[in-house]
Design a protein around this motif. Structure first.
Motif, PDB file in Angstrom:
ATOM      1  N   LYS A 187       0.830  -1.207   0.000  1.00 54.38           N
ATOM      2  CA  LYS A 187       0.000   0.000   0.000  1.00 54.38           C
ATOM      3  C   LYS A 187       0.862   1.253   0.000  1.00 54.38           C
ATOM      4  CE  LYS A 187      -3.951   2.028   2.450  1.00 54.38           C
ATOM      5  NZ  LYS A 187      -3.389   3.372   2.598  1.00 54.38           N
ATOM      6  N   SER A 188       1.919   1.254   0.798  1.00 50.70           N
ATOM      7  CA  SER A 188       2.818   2.403   0.826  1.00 50.70           C
ATOM      8  C   SER A 188       3.548   2.569  -0.502  1.00 50.70           C
ATOM      9  CB  SER A 188       3.834   2.245   1.962  1.00 50.70           C
ATOM     10  OG  SER A 188       3.201   2.275   3.213  1.00 50.70           O
ATOM     11  N   ALA A 189       3.931   1.455  -1.097  1.00 48.07           N
ATOM     12  CA  ALA A 189       4.616   1.514  -2.390  1.00 48.07           C
ATOM     13  C   ALA A 189       3.713   2.103  -3.467  1.00 48.07           C
ATOM     14  CB  ALA A 189       5.079   0.115  -2.795  1.00 48.07           C
ATOM     15  N   SER A 190       2.411   1.836  -3.356  1.00 48.53           N
ATOM     16  CA  SER A 190       1.473   2.343  -4.364  1.00 48.53           C
ATOM     17  C   SER A 190       1.374   3.863  -4.364  1.00 48.53           C
ATOM     18  CB  SER A 190       0.086   1.740  -4.140  1.00 48.53           C
ATOM     19  OG  SER A 190      -0.511   2.277  -2.966  1.00 48.53           O
ATOM     20  N   TYR A 193      -0.412   1.402 -10.230  1.00 49.23           N
ATOM     21  CA  TYR A 193      -1.123   0.425 -11.058  1.00 49.23           C
ATOM     22  C   TYR A 193      -0.626  -0.997 -10.810  1.00 49.23           C
ATOM     23  CZ  TYR A 193      -3.508   4.090 -13.647  1.00 49.23           C
ATOM     24  OH  TYR A 193      -4.314   5.140 -13.983  1.00 49.23           O
ATOM     25  N   ALA A 194       0.671  -1.133 -10.521  1.00 52.60           N
ATOM     26  CA  ALA A 194       1.206  -2.461 -10.226  1.00 52.60           C
ATOM     27  C   ALA A 194       0.642  -3.005  -8.918  1.00 52.60           C
ATOM     28  CB  ALA A 194       2.730  -2.412 -10.162  1.00 52.60           C
ATOM     29  N   ALA A 195       0.553  -2.133  -7.899  1.00 52.48           N
ATOM     30  CA  ALA A 195       0.029  -2.545  -6.588  1.00 52.48           C
ATOM     31  C   ALA A 195      -1.466  -2.822  -6.638  1.00 52.48           C
ATOM     32  CB  ALA A 195       0.330  -1.482  -5.537  1.00 52.48           C
ATOM     33  N   ASN A 196      -2.129  -2.309  -7.669  1.00 52.01           N
ATOM     34  CA  ASN A 196      -3.565  -2.542  -7.826  1.00 52.01           C
ATOM     35  C   ASN A 196      -3.862  -3.476  -8.989  1.00 52.01           C
ATOM     36  OD1 ASN A 196      -5.191  -0.717  -5.858  1.00 52.01           O
ATOM     37  ND2 ASN A 196      -3.554   0.602  -6.607  1.00 52.01           N
TER      38      ASN A 196
END
Length: 665
Positions: free
Chosen positions: A21-24, A32-35
């Motif tokens: 979540k923090s990386a997003s 977009y990668a984290a989601n």
């Protein structure tokens, strides 16, 4: 060079949820990668105690987002027809929808569900107003939902006291593929007299379901009709008894995999016997707080239900070592809760789950059992792959020696609960309890008590004095050893050995001091920490804790009397992911703490400052402007009494609209 999206997604798979979540929030590519769908299918949007009807509704964010979320939880909110645009745009993408204690009208509910055409999970819990009239889904409304619920697998109507056979029938008739039904906390009626009254002989119950009561007879008849599809049932907090469970278990073609009958006081061995004889495919069984369950039930369960992976017999107080010894037959068991069973001892556990090394069991809850430290040591050595361990309130079992054995063997733990472990000190948590510097000999503790005897003086409260001096001397010795031996060099068994720990509860461990926070708390993945009533910790320990445990999201410091404003400022500055902060009873805190929270907490959702009498109620109210904060607990002002005189009236409060977020006690 920018990494391709596929590579980023692959890397993010190895990150914990909070890190992802923090990386997003770093850049658009990482967002977009984290989601990616790999992660989105496990994400849930939670809308709790927020105004969805104003112009700044958070739902607008999801309406305009390119990211598609499939799971939504609406909790303690009002859902009106002003949200029609949201359902119009997002309804067909929603697969899981939960309404918990929401204010919603029947027409709005129908319109909403019509737009959600791909629902697989629907939970309508504690929404009493929706069911009160008894007319929900009546007539044409029922036909309107035929397409909406055709893919439904899970239906939860728990906690709705106005649920009737007719209402239940209208829901399940439009959901042909149901696999799970939850009626926990509903007013299920089991009396045969009611059945004869509402369903006379020869009545077709499906054509004329009762609009007055919810009967187990009707539910059981429905289950018999759909037996081939039903896999999971939840009837917790109902009056289901042995006879009803027997009738349910013997239903033809019913092959349950999951059954929860938690807190069902009427349940007896008769029902458990039938369940274990007929439902051989059960993988999860929860009969916790069923006080009539005895060893005989466990004999039946362990003999026949050999596919069980999870078993809960919490506070089944009639269970003894005789029943626990049978657990050795459950070779696939991964989760076990035998907490608060007062008659279970080390001998039963040794013959049961510890009869040989058990690499299958991953979660074990044994809080409040009558064990000694040798019993806990045995458990630690025989169960090397535990992920969750709860040994709270095991007063004699949890000592500095036994927890070091845990730190040695349970390196895969992500949850450890040691609440009310009075014998745990810095020596156990740091692993320094048995170490001596070269050339030194361990000397007995000399206390004021002994000196007073030598001087022929009598001290009131001498035992307490002796214990205080012992603790102080122990703290100095451990601190001295920690300063001489760095944790990188010393190979002792300390808390820092469990590098993947995410949740730790050491509440009421009053011998834990700043020494432990400084030298044992190096836990980069720690998310949830409970230090309530650890009254010796101060700003000095908090400073090291914040530095070495940066991932903390929930911290409980209730009744930590020695904490002052500078310690809390350190927390709110250093813990960037902080969401829950509990400071109840920390009576040295002032408005400076609230100002620090307002300045630095960007993600805080819950704050408890009850009993912090030096804080201004007006300033506590103003915290409501924080966009993420949904609950603030604070105390009523005054009256202010000194020297038995009421010296001034409590300040007047002007409560803005934000007060819907706050609770005053």
């Amino acid at each position: 060079m920018d990494l391709p999206n596929e590579v980023l997604v692959y890397i993010f798979k190895y990150l914990p949820k909070s890190d992802r979540k923090s990386a997003s929030e770093t850049c658009q590519a990482w967002y977009y990668a984290a989601n990616s769908y790999n992660f989105l299918k496990n994400k849930t949007v939670i809308l709790y105690k927020t105004d969805l009807n104003d112009d700044a509704s958070p739902l607008q964010t999801f309406e305009n987002s390119n990211i598609i979320y499939e799971s939504y939880i609406f909790s303690e909110v009002e859902i009106s027809n002003k949200l029609n645009d949201f359902w119009e745009k997002n309804g067909e993408n929603i697969k899981s929808l939960t309404l918990h204690n929401c204010d919603i009208r029947e027409k709005v509910f129908i319109d909403m569900l019509q737009k959600c055409t791909n629902l697989e999970i629907l939970k309508i819990e504690n929404c009493k107003d929706l069911f009160m009239s008894g007319c929900l889904l009546e007539g044409k409304s029922e036909g309107l939902l035929t397409n909406s619920l055709k893919k439904l697998k899970c239906l939860s109507l728990s906690g709705n006291q106005y649920l009737t056979d007719a209402l239940f029938s209208r829901f399940v008739k439009t959901a042909p593929d149901l696999e799970e039904i939850n009626l926990s906390g509903c007013s299920l009626q089991f009396h045969l007299g009611l059945v004869k009254r509402f369903y006379p002989s020869g009545t077709n119950i499906f054509d004329n379901p009762s609009e007055s009561v919810l009967t187990f007879y009707f539910v059981q008849q429905f289950l018999a009709f759909r037996a081939k599809n039903i896999k999971r049932l939840l009837f917790s907090n109902t009056l289901i008894d042995g006879s009803a469970l027997k009738l349910l278990s013997e239903t033809e073609h019913l092959r349950l995999q999951y059954l929860q009958v938690h807190s069902c006081d009427q349940l007896t061995n008769v029902g458990i016997s039938s369940l274990s004889a007929y439902q051989l495919h059960l993988k999860v069984l929860d009969i916790g707080l069923c006080t009539r369950v005895t060893d005989q039930s466990l004999v039946y369960i362990c003999k026949n239900l050999t596919n069980l992976e999870s078993l809960n017999i919490q506070r089944c107080r009639a269970v003894t070592d005789l029943g626990i010894a049978e657990l050795q037959k459950l070779k696939k068991l991964k989760q076990l809760n035998i907490s608060q069973c007062e008659l279970i001892t080390k001998e039963g556990i040794e013959k049961g789950i510890c009869s040989q090394e058990n690499a299958i069991l991953e979660e074990l809850d044994i809080n409040s059992l009558n064990l000694d430290q040798h019993g806990l040591t045995m458990i630690s050595e025989k169960l090397p792959n535990l992920r969750v361990l709860d040994v709270s309130y095991c007063f004699n079992a949890v000592t500095d020696t036994s927890i070091q054995v845990i730190f040695k063997n349970q390196l895969l733990l992500h949850t450890l609960r040691l609440s009310r472990s009075d014998k745990v000190s810095d020596g156990g948590l740091t692993g320094m309890g048995k170490v001596r510097t070269e050339g030194q000999e361990e000397s007995p503790v000399m206390s004021n008590f002994e000196n007073s005897i030598a001087n022929n003086r009598i001290h009131l409260g001498s035992r307490a004095e002796e214990e205080i001096v012992r603790d102080a001397k122990r703290k100095r010795e451990v601190m001295h050893m920690c300063e001489q031996l760095s944790m990188d060099v010393y190979s002792g068994f300390s808390l820092a050995s469990i590098r993947g720990l995410k949740e730790l509860n050491i509440s009421d461990c009053n011998r834990v001091t700043d020494v432990s926070l400084t030298y044992a708390f190096s836990l980069k993945e720690l998310v949830n920490l409970n230090l309530s009533r650890c009254q010796q910790i101060t700003h000095e320990g908090i400073k090291h804790l914040v530095k070495n445990c940066p991932s903390i999201e929930h911290i409980n410091l209730t009744d930590c009397y020695n904490l002052q404003d500078d310690a809390i400022i350190e927390i709110v500055k250093g813990l960037q992911r902080l969401q829950n902060l509990e400071l109840r009873g920390c009576n040295q805190l002032t408005d400076k703490t609230l100002e620090g929270i307002m300045t630095h907490c960007k993600k805080l959702k819950f704050l408890d400052v009850l009993g912090c009498w030096n804080m201004s109620p007006e300033l506590a109210c103003s915290l409501g402007v924080l966009p993420t904060l949904h609950t603030v607990l604070f105390s009523k002002p005054g009256p202010y009494i000194t020297d038995k005189v009421k010296n001034r009236s409590p300040p007047s409060l002007s409560f803005p609209a934000l007060m819907r977020k706050l609770r005053i006690h």
